[in-house]
Design an enzyme around this catalytic site. Structure first.
Site, mmCIF file in Angstrom:
data_model
loop_
_atom_site.group_PDB
_atom_site.id
_atom_site.type_symbol
_atom_site.label_atom_id
_atom_site.label_comp_id
_atom_site.label_asym_id
_atom_site.label_seq_id
_atom_site.Cartn_x
_atom_site.Cartn_y
_atom_site.Cartn_z
ATOM 1 C CB CYS A 15 5.117 6.653 7.954
ATOM 2 S SG CYS A 15 3.885 6.206 9.260
ATOM 3 C CB CYS A 21 1.570 7.299 7.492
ATOM 4 S SG CYS A 21 2.386 8.075 9.004
#
Length: 285
Positions: A35, A38
């Site tokens: 991700c 993230c």
């Protein structure tokens, strides 16, 4: 990983998040290695966890490894960040949001500065009540024995109270655990400047003396030390640059050595360090 951050699994979630949130709020970051957003968010959360000095814990859940836990908690998008307080979730956000928005969320739910042990201890320290400050920090450490911010604060109080030897022993131990922690770097700077702090403990009086005698280099250097350690970084750097420019031989180039110590404390990520290094280079060459 700092002492304010914990890696959480399904087995440890109840203990590390739910139960811990009864004592201190816990911000849980649900993320995954693939991700990209993230990875953008992580350093912001890490920095806030250090900056808030123990007022909340940061917990991280790798949803690739903890898929069942993420499903149980209804995590559908990444990153998702949830704040737990008093054993329940009280707020959350999804995706990468501005740092100011994260601060507003935290400040809405966290204990006020006057309620936080570190802030209360620092307020007493400012008044010169080192004994009262130590009592607060020692009590906080009874519940959170490995909190780097508390440990460095206690060592700093020992140094301010004249027990430099034990403060240096603790600094060496903490540098072996978390050498890049802001509080550990601050403690190292304090001990390096301990002679100045001991000679000029009253910063308010020091400001008045500099105001009435700005040509006293010892007073100007001492005030710069206090400004640096108090977070008023820019005027401290300007003072040392001026001393380099106009009083290079002062105490064997003390201003240059003080600037290098300041860079260690501030960290190269701060743009003011790069700007000041360039100015130093012009003065040196």
């Amino acid at each position: 990983m700092s002492q304010e951050t914990t890696v959480v699994t399904a087995d440890s979630f109840m203990t590390e998040v739910v139960e811990t949130s009864a004592r201190v709020p816990v911000l849980v970051d649900f993320w995954a290695p693939w991700c990209g957003p993230c990875k953008q968010l992580m350093p912001i959360l890490d920095r806030l966890a250090q900056e808030y000095g123990g007022r909340f814990r940061l917990a991280k859940v790798n949803t690739d490894e903890q898929q069942e836990l993420a499903q149980q908690l209804g995590i559908r998008s990444l990153p998702t960040v949830v704040l737990f307080k008093d054993r329940t979730s009280v707020d959350h956000f999804v995706g990468v949001v501005p740092e100011a928005q994260i601060r507003r969320l935290l400040d809405k739910h966290l204990p006020t500065s006057s309620d936080a042990p570190l802030e209360r201890a620092q307020a007493l320290k400012t008044k010169g009540d080192f004994s009262g400050a130590r009592t607060i920090i020692e009590s906080a450490l009874a519940d959170d024995r490995e909190n780097i911010s508390y440990l460095t604060e206690l060592a700093e109080l020992r140094a301010l109270d004249g027990d430099l030897e034990s403060a240096r022993v603790e600094l060496e131990r903490l540098q072996g655990i978390e050498p890049n922690h802001t509080a550990v770097k601050r403690l190292a700077a304090i001990l390096n400047f301990s002679d100045i702090i001991a000679a000029y403990p009253d910063v308010l009086s020091l400001r008045e003396r500099v105001g009435s005698n700005g040509n006293d280099l010892d007073l100007r250097h001492a005030l710069a030390v206090h400004q640096l350690l108090g977070g008023d970084v820019e005027p401290a750097l300007h003072t040392w640059l001026d001393l380099m420019r106009n009083h290079r031989s002062y105490k064997d180039d003390l201003a240059r050595r003080s600037l290098l110590q300041a860079f260690e404390l501030i960290g190269d990520a701060d743009p003011i360090v790069a700007r000041t290094r360039k100015e130093m280079a012009r003065l040196l060459f």
